[in-house]
Design a protein around this motif. Structure first.
Motif, PDB file in Angstrom:
ATOM      1  N   TYR A 172       0.855  -1.194   0.000  1.00  0.00           N
ATOM      2  CA  TYR A 172       0.000   0.000   0.000  1.00  0.00           C
ATOM      3  C   TYR A 172       0.883   1.234   0.000  1.00  0.00           C
ATOM      4  N   HIS A 173       0.824   1.991  -1.110  1.00  0.00           N
ATOM      5  CA  HIS A 173       1.722   3.142  -1.248  1.00  0.00           C
ATOM      6  C   HIS A 173       1.002   4.301  -1.935  1.00  0.00           C
ATOM      7  N   PRO A 174       0.359   5.180  -1.153  1.00  0.00           N
ATOM      8  CA  PRO A 174      -0.409   6.278  -1.745  1.00  0.00           C
ATOM      9  C   PRO A 174       0.419   7.502  -2.120  1.00  0.00           C
ATOM     10  N   GLU A 175       1.707   7.542  -1.728  1.00  0.00           N
ATOM     11  CA  GLU A 175       2.522   8.732  -1.968  1.00  0.00           C
ATOM     12  C   GLU A 175       2.619   9.034  -3.466  1.00  0.00           C
ATOM     13  N   ILE A 208       3.295  -4.337   3.239  1.00  0.00           N
ATOM     14  CA  ILE A 208       4.444  -3.463   2.987  1.00  0.00           C
ATOM     15  C   ILE A 208       3.940  -2.038   2.793  1.00  0.00           C
ATOM     16  N   THR A 209       4.474  -1.109   3.579  1.00  0.00           N
ATOM     17  CA  THR A 209       4.133   0.306   3.449  1.00  0.00           C
ATOM     18  C   THR A 209       5.413   1.130   3.473  1.00  0.00           C
ATOM     19  N   GLU A 210       5.270   2.418   3.180  1.00  0.00           N
ATOM     20  CA  GLU A 210       6.435   3.303   3.227  1.00  0.00           C
ATOM     21  C   GLU A 210       6.792   3.600   4.675  1.00  0.00           C
ATOM     22  N   PHE A 211       8.082   3.771   4.915  1.00  0.00           N
ATOM     23  CA  PHE A 211       8.581   4.007   6.273  1.00  0.00           C
ATOM     24  C   PHE A 211       9.409   5.281   6.262  1.00  0.00           C
ATOM     25  N   LEU A 215       0.074   4.174   8.507  1.00  0.00           N
ATOM     26  CA  LEU A 215      -0.204   3.058   7.607  1.00  0.00           C
ATOM     27  C   LEU A 215       0.259   1.721   8.184  1.00  0.00           C
ATOM     28  N   SER A 216       1.104   1.755   9.223  1.00  0.00           N
ATOM     29  CA  SER A 216       1.562   0.493   9.816  1.00  0.00           C
ATOM     30  C   SER A 216       0.408  -0.278  10.447  1.00  0.00           C
ATOM     31  N   TYR A 217      -0.708   0.391  10.722  1.00  0.00           N
ATOM     32  CA  TYR A 217      -1.871  -0.302  11.279  1.00  0.00           C
ATOM     33  C   TYR A 217      -2.498  -1.277  10.277  1.00  0.00           C
ATOM     34  N   LEU A 218      -2.150  -1.164   9.003  1.00  0.00           N
ATOM     35  CA  LEU A 218      -2.653  -2.144   8.036  1.00  0.00           C
ATOM     36  C   LEU A 218      -2.149  -3.547   8.379  1.00  0.00           C
ATOM     37  N   ALA A 219      -0.926  -3.626   8.906  1.00  0.00           N
ATOM     38  CA  ALA A 219      -0.399  -4.934   9.319  1.00  0.00           C
ATOM     39  C   ALA A 219      -1.216  -5.489  10.481  1.00  0.00           C
ATOM     40  N   ARG A 259      -4.395  -4.726  11.045  1.00  0.00           N
ATOM     41  CA  ARG A 259      -5.721  -5.055  10.515  1.00  0.00           C
ATOM     42  C   ARG A 259      -5.749  -6.463   9.926  1.00  0.00           C
ATOM     43  N   PHE A 260      -4.689  -6.849   9.222  1.00  0.00           N
ATOM     44  CA  PHE A 260      -4.686  -8.146   8.545  1.00  0.00           C
ATOM     45  C   PHE A 260      -3.843  -9.189   9.279  1.00  0.00           C
ATOM     46  N   ASP A 261      -3.424  -8.856  10.505  1.00  0.00           N
ATOM     47  CA  ASP A 261      -2.650  -9.796  11.320  1.00  0.00           C
ATOM     48  C   ASP A 261      -1.487 -10.366  10.510  1.00  0.00           C
ATOM     49  N   ALA A 262      -0.736  -9.460   9.877  1.00  0.00           N
ATOM     50  CA  ALA A 262       0.343  -9.854   8.966  1.00  0.00           C
ATOM     51  C   ALA A 262       1.677  -9.302   9.453  1.00  0.00           C
ATOM     52  N   LEU A 263       2.754  -9.840   8.896  1.00  0.00           N
ATOM     53  CA  LEU A 263       4.076  -9.291   9.184  1.00  0.00           C
ATOM     54  C   LEU A 263       4.162  -7.866   8.651  1.00  0.00           C
ATOM     55  N   ASN A 264       4.740  -6.990   9.441  1.00  0.00           N
ATOM     56  CA  ASN A 264       4.860  -5.582   9.081  1.00  0.00           C
ATOM     57  C   ASN A 264       6.236  -5.341   8.462  1.00  0.00           C
ATOM     58  N   VAL A 265       6.266  -5.146   7.143  1.00  0.00           N
ATOM     59  CA  VAL A 265       7.507  -4.851   6.424  1.00  0.00           C
ATOM     60  C   VAL A 265       7.411  -3.427   5.900  1.00  0.00           C
ATOM     61  N   VAL A 266       8.462  -2.650   6.095  1.00  0.00           N
ATOM     62  CA  VAL A 266       8.433  -1.248   5.679  1.00  0.00           C
ATOM     63  C   VAL A 266       9.626  -0.950   4.776  1.00  0.00           C
ATOM     64  N   PHE A 267       9.425   0.014   3.880  1.00  0.00           N
ATOM     65  CA  PHE A 267      10.430   0.350   2.875  1.00  0.00           C
ATOM     66  C   PHE A 267      10.635   1.859   2.888  1.00  0.00           C
TER      67      PHE A 267
END
Length: 384
Positions: free
Chosen positions: A24-27, A130-133, A140-144, A146-154
């Motif tokens: 998810y990358h809205p930038e 994966i979201t921007e960091f 946006l880290s709350y998306l991880a 929400r879906f109980d997923a690993l939080n990877v940031v770039f």
């Protein structure tokens, strides 16, 4: 029979490695999107199932990449941003302005169209989000969550103190320079160390303040889903990254210590050179003295270049022996009746940098452009 069973088992093992990934990358900054495209395309080429939310869908994505278009906020941000204030304000004010712009992006893409609300209310499952960091995208880290997923940031920009602060290995400002430092980092006297300590403190202070106030407010306003009331505070969620990817490379930076889950992946977006369009190929092939490529990136407003500056550049380019490819913005005047200067609003930059007749790249010094020029061994003339 045994052979068929073996093939089935091998296929099952291979298939079990396929992950469902949300990117998810809205930038709207195209240089940021370029790095996310490289990451997303690479994941798709490996066979992972990727949902890529972006304002700029990429052409010809891998078959396993599903693209969802978000609202494009670039023109709105350029109208909101005051370039001169950015250049002359204090470090803390600079951060606040970045917060304001990116808060606008996150909120506007959430309320414009149905993509974001449908995502939050969907019954999809993801293994990785994966979201921007950066210093302003933490909600946006709350998306991880929400879906109980690993939080990877770039991080598609340079390494900076706030990244390392959240990674659990804070900068030592006596030798680890903030991105706002104006020294080259080789010789740091006491005065510069003192300034660097101040910059590092301000950035980390601003980051913590943002997480506890504005960032939390934005997240609570737009990131609502079943169970959101019981989630961790944003300050905790932002630290809970399983993997942090930095758009840097050891060959371009100093050997700073990194936390084990922080990895440098600069150059990920670079692709194999492709044939140039016919007109560009002929222009560059028929240039015995070489070609200069002039581009100030994707976000420089053409209106910011005065007529006087434009005339000076034209006269210089006419006087030299080399031909010039000049990337211009919309609204720029044309140079008529001159076969040495070719002006367009877009060029296939990597393919041009890879051409053997390119002798110089005049650039604003953007990170992606710098990485590409180094990759292809092209001399750089910087115009920050």
């Amino acid at each position: 029979m045994f052979f068929h069973v073996l093939l089935l088992l091998l296929w099952s093992v291979e298939g079990s490695q396929c992950l469902r990934i949300l990117v998810y990358h809205p930038e709207p900054w195209r240089s940021h999107q370029l790095t996310f495209r490289g990451l997303t395309r690479g994941l798709g080429d490996k066979g992972h199932l990727v949902d890529f939310y972006t304002p700029y869908p990429m052409p010809d994505p891998p078959k396993t990449v599903n693209q969802v278009q978000l609202h494009d906020t670039l023109e709105e941000l350029l109208d909101l941003a005051d370039v001169h204030e950015f250049e002359n304000c204090s470090p803390l004010r600079n951060m606040d302005m970045n917060y304001d712009l990116n808060a606008y992006v996150i909120q506007k893409t959430a309320i414009t169209g149905k993509a974001f609300t449908e995502l939050l209310s969907s019954n999809r499952t993801y293994d990785i989000v994966i979201t921007e960091f950066t210093l302003w995208s933490e909600p946006l880290s709350y998306l991880a969550h929400r879906f109980d997923a690993l939080n990877v940031v770039f991080t598609p920009v340079m390494d900076f103190p706030w990244t390392n602060e959240l990674a659990g290995l804070p900068d030592n400002p006596s030798y680890m320079l903030s991105y706002q430092s104006r020294t080259n980092g080789r010789f740091i006297d006491f005065k510069e160390r003192l300034k660097n300590t101040f910059r590092t403190f301000l950035q980390n202070f601003g980051g913590h303040r943002h997480l506890a106030t504005r960032g939390q407010e934005i997240a609570d306003a737009i990131m609502r889903y079943e169970g959101w009331e019981n989630r961790p505070k944003l300050s905790e969620m932002a630290r809970d990254a399983a993997l942090i990817l930095l758009n840097t490379h050891p060959s371009m930076s100093y050997p700073y210590p990194r936390a084990p889950h922080v990895k440098e992946v600069g150059g990920m977006h670079i692709t194999e050179p492709k044939p140039l369009p016919k007109d560009l190929q002929e222009f560059m092939d028929n240039s015995p003295e070489g070609v200069i490529y002039f581009s100030l990136g994707t976000n420089v407003d053409a209106k910011a270049q005065t007529e006087q500056v434009f005339d000076v550049l034209v006269n210089v380019f006419k006087a030299i022996n080399q031909k010039v490819l000049w990337k211009v913005g919309t609204g720029m005047p044309e140079v008529k009746e001159n076969t040495k200067i070719k002006m367009q609003t877009w060029f296939p930059q990597q393919d041009i940098l890879a051409h053997e007749n390119l002798v110089l790249f005049i650039t604003h010094g953007g990170l992606q452009s710098t990485v590409e020029a180094i990759n292809y061994g092209v001399p750089i003339l910087g115009m920050p």
